[in-house]
Design a protein around this motif. Structure first.
Motif, PDB file in Angstrom:
ATOM      1  N   LEU A 397       0.967  -1.215  -0.143  1.00  0.00           N
ATOM      2  CA  LEU A 397       0.061   0.090  -0.021  1.00  0.00           C
ATOM      3  C   LEU A 397       0.956   1.186   0.006  1.00  0.00           C
ATOM      4  CD1 LEU A 397      -2.900   1.163   0.312  1.00  0.00           C
ATOM      5  CD2 LEU A 397      -2.648   1.031   2.578  1.00  0.00           C
ATOM      6  N   ALA A 398       1.931   1.317   0.749  1.00  0.00           N
ATOM      7  CA  ALA A 398       2.812   2.437   0.838  1.00  0.00           C
ATOM      8  C   ALA A 398       3.419   2.624  -0.472  1.00  0.00           C
ATOM      9  CB  ALA A 398       3.948   2.273   1.896  1.00  0.00           C
ATOM     10  N   LEU A 399       3.857   1.485  -0.972  1.00  0.00           N
ATOM     11  CA  LEU A 399       4.417   1.572  -2.551  1.00  0.00           C
ATOM     12  C   LEU A 399       3.541   2.127  -3.594  1.00  0.00           C
ATOM     13  CD1 LEU A 399       7.001  -1.259  -2.472  1.00  0.00           C
ATOM     14  CD2 LEU A 399       7.569   0.992  -2.688  1.00  0.00           C
ATOM     15  N   ASN A 400       2.414   1.541  -3.518  1.00  0.00           N
ATOM     16  CA  ASN A 400       1.260   2.151  -4.367  1.00  0.00           C
ATOM     17  C   ASN A 400       1.117   3.466  -4.116  1.00  0.00           C
ATOM     18  OD1 ASN A 400      -1.783   2.898  -4.733  1.00  0.00           O
ATOM     19  ND2 ASN A 400      -1.916   1.016  -5.364  1.00  0.00           N
ATOM     20  N   LEU A 401       1.281   4.299  -3.023  1.00  0.00           N
ATOM     21  CA  LEU A 401       1.217   5.497  -2.854  1.00  0.00           C
ATOM     22  C   LEU A 401       2.386   6.385  -3.723  1.00  0.00           C
ATOM     23  CD1 LEU A 401      -0.403   6.112   0.432  1.00  0.00           C
ATOM     24  CD2 LEU A 401      -1.552   6.698  -1.722  1.00  0.00           C
ATOM     25  N   ILE A 402       3.521   5.715  -3.391  1.00  0.00           N
ATOM     26  CA  ILE A 402       4.721   6.163  -4.235  1.00  0.00           C
ATOM     27  C   ILE A 402       4.659   6.126  -5.648  1.00  0.00           C
ATOM     28  CG2 ILE A 402       7.457   6.001  -4.239  1.00  0.00           C
ATOM     29  CD1 ILE A 402       7.181   4.889  -1.543  1.00  0.00           C
ATOM     30  N   LEU A 403       4.189   5.078  -6.060  1.00  0.00           N
ATOM     31  CA  LEU A 403       4.040   4.833  -7.491  1.00  0.00           C
ATOM     32  C   LEU A 403       2.776   5.806  -8.082  1.00  0.00           C
ATOM     33  CD1 LEU A 403       4.267   0.931  -7.629  1.00  0.00           C
ATOM     34  CD2 LEU A 403       6.028   2.420  -8.467  1.00  0.00           C
ATOM     35  N   LEU A 404       1.944   6.067  -7.300  1.00  0.00           N
ATOM     36  CA  LEU A 404       0.852   6.969  -7.803  1.00  0.00           C
ATOM     37  C   LEU A 404       1.374   8.224  -7.822  1.00  0.00           C
ATOM     38  CD1 LEU A 404      -1.849   7.483  -8.338  1.00  0.00           C
ATOM     39  CD2 LEU A 404      -2.651   7.697  -6.135  1.00  0.00           C
ATOM     40  N   PHE A 405       2.280   8.707  -7.247  1.00  0.00           N
ATOM     41  CA  PHE A 405       2.707  10.157  -7.246  1.00  0.00           C
ATOM     42  C   PHE A 405       3.877  10.163  -8.327  1.00  0.00           C
ATOM     43  CE2 PHE A 405       1.427  10.580  -2.537  1.00  0.00           C
ATOM     44  CZ  PHE A 405       0.462  11.518  -2.943  1.00  0.00           C
ATOM     45  N   ALA A 406       4.487   9.105  -8.598  1.00  0.00           N
ATOM     46  CA  ALA A 406       5.600   8.947  -9.551  1.00  0.00           C
ATOM     47  C   ALA A 406       4.825   8.961 -10.825  1.00  0.00           C
ATOM     48  CB  ALA A 406       6.151   7.599  -9.554  1.00  0.00           C
ATOM     49  N   ALA A 407       3.873   8.458 -11.116  1.00  0.00           N
ATOM     50  CA  ALA A 407       2.798   8.265 -12.448  1.00  0.00           C
ATOM     51  C   ALA A 407       2.353   9.678 -12.514  1.00  0.00           C
ATOM     52  CB  ALA A 407       1.737   7.375 -12.363  1.00  0.00           C
ATOM     53  N   LEU A 408       1.911  10.501 -11.596  1.00  0.00           N
ATOM     54  CA  LEU A 408       1.426  11.733 -11.875  1.00  0.00           C
ATOM     55  C   LEU A 408       2.445  12.685 -12.193  1.00  0.00           C
ATOM     56  CD1 LEU A 408      -0.918  12.130  -8.442  1.00  0.00           C
ATOM     57  CD2 LEU A 408      -1.710  11.936 -10.969  1.00  0.00           C
ATOM     58  N   SER A 409       3.749  12.390 -11.746  1.00  0.00           N
ATOM     59  CA  SER A 409       4.779  13.288 -12.060  1.00  0.00           C
ATOM     60  C   SER A 409       4.972  13.173 -13.373  1.00  0.00           C
ATOM     61  CB  SER A 409       5.903  12.995 -11.118  1.00  0.00           C
ATOM     62  OG  SER A 409       5.825  13.292  -9.729  1.00  0.00           O
ATOM     63  N   LEU A 410       5.453  11.860 -13.798  1.00  0.00           N
ATOM     64  CA  LEU A 410       5.537  11.648 -15.297  1.00  0.00           C
ATOM     65  C   LEU A 410       4.587  11.924 -16.464  1.00  0.00           C
ATOM     66  CD1 LEU A 410       6.879   8.126 -14.833  1.00  0.00           C
ATOM     67  CD2 LEU A 410       8.214  10.334 -15.623  1.00  0.00           C
ATOM     68  N   LEU A 411       3.397  12.181 -15.843  1.00  0.00           N
ATOM     69  CA  LEU A 411       2.310  12.698 -16.652  1.00  0.00           C
ATOM     70  C   LEU A 411       2.076  14.089 -16.859  1.00  0.00           C
ATOM     71  CD1 LEU A 411      -0.475   9.889 -16.159  1.00  0.00           C
ATOM     72  CD2 LEU A 411       0.749  10.328 -18.211  1.00  0.00           C
ATOM     73  N   GLY A 412       2.826  14.908 -15.802  1.00  0.00           N
ATOM     74  CA  GLY A 412       2.608  16.189 -15.659  1.00  0.00           C
ATOM     75  C   GLY A 412       1.050  16.589 -15.318  1.00  0.00           C
ATOM     76  N   ALA A 413       0.579  15.596 -14.562  1.00  0.00           N
ATOM     77  CA  ALA A 413      -0.927  15.696 -14.381  1.00  0.00           C
ATOM     78  C   ALA A 413      -1.118  16.940 -13.207  1.00  0.00           C
ATOM     79  CB  ALA A 413      -1.573  14.291 -13.796  1.00  0.00           C
ATOM     80  N   THR A 414      -2.430  17.451 -13.182  1.00  0.00           N
ATOM     81  CA  THR A 414      -2.825  18.349 -12.258  1.00  0.00           C
ATOM     82  C   THR A 414      -3.466  17.641 -11.265  1.00  0.00           C
ATOM     83  OG1 THR A 414      -2.834  20.254 -13.915  1.00  0.00           O
ATOM     84  CG2 THR A 414      -3.834  20.313 -11.739  1.00  0.00           C
ATOM     85  N   LEU A 415      -2.956  17.959  -9.800  1.00  0.00           N
ATOM     86  CA  LEU A 415      -3.711  17.355  -8.723  1.00  0.00           C
ATOM     87  C   LEU A 415      -4.733  18.554  -8.037  1.00  0.00           C
ATOM     88  CD1 LEU A 415      -3.770  15.101  -6.774  1.00  0.00           C
ATOM     89  CD2 LEU A 415      -2.034  16.178  -5.252  1.00  0.00           C
ATOM     90  N   THR A 416      -5.857  18.151  -8.041  1.00  0.00           N
ATOM     91  CA  THR A 416      -6.876  18.948  -7.556  1.00  0.00           C
ATOM     92  C   THR A 416      -7.263  18.268  -6.029  1.00  0.00           C
ATOM     93  OG1 THR A 416      -8.602  17.805  -8.763  1.00  0.00           O
ATOM     94  CG2 THR A 416      -7.691  19.574  -9.743  1.00  0.00           C
ATOM     95  N   LEU A 417      -8.348  19.029  -5.459  1.00  0.00           N
ATOM     96  CA  LEU A 417      -8.866  18.542  -4.035  1.00  0.00           C
ATOM     97  C   LEU A 417      -9.495  17.457  -4.237  1.00  0.00           C
ATOM     98  CD1 LEU A 417      -8.640  19.694  -1.258  1.00  0.00           C
ATOM     99  CD2 LEU A 417     -11.021  21.007  -1.694  1.00  0.00           C
ATOM    100  N   PRO A 418     -10.619  17.444  -5.579  1.00  0.00           N
ATOM    101  CA  PRO A 418     -11.226  15.808  -5.742  1.00  0.00           C
ATOM    102  C   PRO A 418     -10.047  14.857  -6.256  1.00  0.00           C
ATOM    103  CG  PRO A 418     -12.373  17.795  -7.025  1.00  0.00           C
ATOM    104  CD  PRO A 418     -11.049  18.487  -6.488  1.00  0.00           C
ATOM    105  N   GLY A 419      -9.005  15.502  -6.509  1.00  0.00           N
ATOM    106  CA  GLY A 419      -7.827  14.420  -6.728  1.00  0.00           C
ATOM    107  C   GLY A 419      -7.415  13.545  -5.442  1.00  0.00           C
ATOM    108  N   ILE A 420      -7.163  14.363  -4.577  1.00  0.00           N
ATOM    109  CA  ILE A 420      -6.794  14.101  -3.046  1.00  0.00           C
ATOM    110  C   ILE A 420      -7.863  13.115  -2.554  1.00  0.00           C
ATOM    111  CG2 ILE A 420      -6.461  14.659  -0.913  1.00  0.00           C
ATOM    112  CD1 ILE A 420      -5.117  17.424  -1.788  1.00  0.00           C
ATOM    113  N   ALA A 421      -9.123  13.459  -2.882  1.00  0.00           N
ATOM    114  CA  ALA A 421     -10.206  12.568  -2.478  1.00  0.00           C
ATOM    115  C   ALA A 421      -9.923  11.199  -3.219  1.00  0.00           C
ATOM    116  CB  ALA A 421     -11.471  12.973  -2.807  1.00  0.00           C
ATOM    117  N   GLY A 422      -9.738  11.348  -4.660  1.00  0.00           N
ATOM    118  CA  GLY A 422      -9.434  10.040  -5.396  1.00  0.00           C
ATOM    119  C   GLY A 422      -8.286   9.149  -4.705  1.00  0.00           C
TER     120      GLY A 422
END
Length: 529
Positions: A397-422
């Motif tokens: 689960l911890a690595l899941n969060l790390i990989l999720l933030f890595a994927a968002l970074s590589l995509l240059g995605a925008t993190l919104t408040l609903p995104g945090i809920a996601g």
């Protein structure tokens, strides 16, 4: 027998290591990130509600759009009637500015006029009466089509202008039939951007009417006297104040739509804008300059003459320089506007509000707190219910969060408040697959299956159930992304990425951990699950 190929184990570990590497830059300052290699400097962006910034609601002046469309229709009808040698009078716009009316000099030419105007009025309402009066008006369908096209072009032009200004990750979306939502994360003072997007930047090139006399002005500075037929008076505006008036031909020689490039440059120590036309524009420009040597050519921006140079020689290569006493910043801004294109109509600011960075910081802290609590509660639940195997799931689960933030970074995605809920929702869903696997293992153990065989059977038999449940959720995320906008899309992105990564961590990573643990045990007779 539990087995995993070495290359698979190496690949799983490599993905985890890369995830850590690509997520680290998000925890560093701008200065620290600049010292990293270029491929490690990617981070995800923060949305308006997290970073702070400006929110604008803009309205497209649809009355102006319809007026311009009707005027173009009028010009097209005039050209067609003249080409077909059909006499007419009183060619004017309809009172509602949504059509054209005129009288035929010879009412017997009604059928000829119908045939000549068939192509022009194909999608319009045409009324030809026996007296020779012709009324051509727009259908509701045509009006909706024109307005929708104007709104789409406005959004496109706004996006190009905002991107050119250097604003990162703006949110631009339509609202209703005539409004546009513009969100600018990190922009505390939107005045500069408002000024850029508020200018129509409609450029025209027309010949100066040399037959007109000197323009006289009254005490208030307004022009006096008439002008020749087919000409009009336009203000000549230098960028440091209004200099006077110029009489120009009404006929537009070339429009700014034919420009393919505009660049700021210095020419003879004076700032200016170098422009280039497309093939059609270059041909027209060459013809006009060749036929009008020693005459003045007015360059008009938003209804004001910014320059009217003398044509000294034909310009055949489709290139020209606009100069008009610009300051360097003004010339750079004009080049930007011309590159981005002209707006189809003026934009009015209906609503404006600013989200302060302190409010954004509060939202980030609340989101971090919610995510941390979700992680802790889920981690404790897994350990209480599945003992050591629950701890394995928590590592994944911890690595899941790390990989999720890595994927968002590589995509240059925008993190919104609903995104945090996601993300918070993903934490709960990430262990769902582990719960299914562990319950299946428990069921096999209750049927007196050996521990090693129970583990293998648990992963194998739970696979299809896990895939079915996650694929249905992915479909829901895809629908949200397709039909949602702004923050809703941010939620869909984090949810979808979280699901995909949770499949990897549950089916591959936890299995690798369990196999590594099982191989180190001697005489494995029971499982801590």
């Amino acid at each position: 027998m539990l087995y995993i190929a070495r290359w698979k184990a190496a690949l799983i570990l490599l993905v985890c290591v890369l995830g850590v590497i690509f997520s680290v830059p998000n925890m560093l300052s701008e200065e620290q990130r600049s010292k990293l290699p270029a491929w490690m400097q990617n981070t995800f962006n923060l949305g308006l509600e997290l970073q702070g910034g400006s929110h604008l609601q803009l309205e497209v002046d649809m009355k102006s759009v319809m007026k311009d469309y009707s005027e173009n229709l009028l010009d097209e009808i005039r050209t067609t009637l003249r080409a077909e040698k059909i006499g007419y009078t009183s060619l004017t716009l309809a009172q509602d500015r949504k059509g054209v009316t005129f009288m035929l000099r010879d009412p017997s030419q009604v059928s000829v006029a119908k045939k000549a105007l068939r192509k022009t009025t194909n999608e319009l309402n045409s009324d030809f009466d026996s007296s020779g009066r012709v009324t051509i008006s727009l259908t509701e369908e045509a009006i909706e089509k024109v307005q929708a096209k104007a709104l789409e072009k406005s959004i496109e032009v706004i996006r190009r202008r905002v991107d050119e200004s250097g604003t990162k990750e703006p949110l631009i979306q339509r609202q209703g039939t005539d409004r546009i939502i513009l969100q600018l994360p990190g922009v505390d003072n939107p005045a500069e951007v408002k000024r850029l997007i508020g200018r129509t930047a409609k450029m025209e090139f027309r010949l100066v009417d040399h037959d007109a006399g000197t323009i006289q002005v009254d005490a208030s500075g307004r022009p006096q006297g008439g002008v020749p037929l087919g000409s009009e008076i336009l203000p000549e505006t230098g960028h440091r104040g209004q200099d006077g008036y110029v009489v120009v031909k009404k006929q537009v020689a070339i429009t700014g739509d034919r420009l393919i490039d505009a660049q700021f440059e210095f020419r003879e120590a004076q700032p200016g804008v170098s422009i280039s036309f497309d093939a059609v524009g270059a041909k027209k420009f060459a013809e006009i300059t060749a036929n009008n040597v020693n005459r003045q050519f007015a360059i008009i921006l938003d209804g004001r003459v910014i320059s009217h140079p003398n044509i000294k020689a034909p310009l055949l290569d489709g290139h020209a320089i606009i100069s008009g006493g610009f300051a360097p910043k003004e010339a750079q801004e004009l080049a930007l506007l011309l590159r981005a294109g002209a707006l189809p109509a003026a934009l009015n600011v209906i609503e404006e509000r600013t989200v302060g960075p302190s409010l954004g910081a509060d939202s980030i802290q609340d989101g971090q707190r919610a995510t941390l609590f979700a992680f802790l509660f889920v981690a404790v639940f897994m350990i209480l219910n599945y003992s050591l195997f629950g701890a394995f799931a928590d590592i994944a689960l911890a690595l899941n969060l790390i990989l999720l933030f890595a994927a968002l970074s590589l995509l240059g995605a925008t993190l919104t408040l609903p995104g945090i809920a996601g993300i918070a929702l993903t934490i709960g869903m990430a262990v769902d697959a582990n719960v299914l696997i562990y319950e299946r293992i428990k069921e096999e153990l209750r049927h007196n299956m050996k521990p090693v065989m129970a583990i293998e059977a648990g992963y194998r038999k739970a696979l299809m159930t896990i895939l079915d449940s996650n694929i249905t959720t992915l479909i829901g995320a895809a629908v949200l992304f397709e039909f949602g906008s702004g923050p809703i899309r941010g939620f869909a992105v984090t949810l979808a990425l979280g699901i995909i990564i949770s499949l990897f961590t549950a089916l591959s990573l936890t299995r690798l951990i369990v196999i590594f643990w099982a191989r180190r045990q001697r005489n494995l007779t029971s499982l801590p699950i």
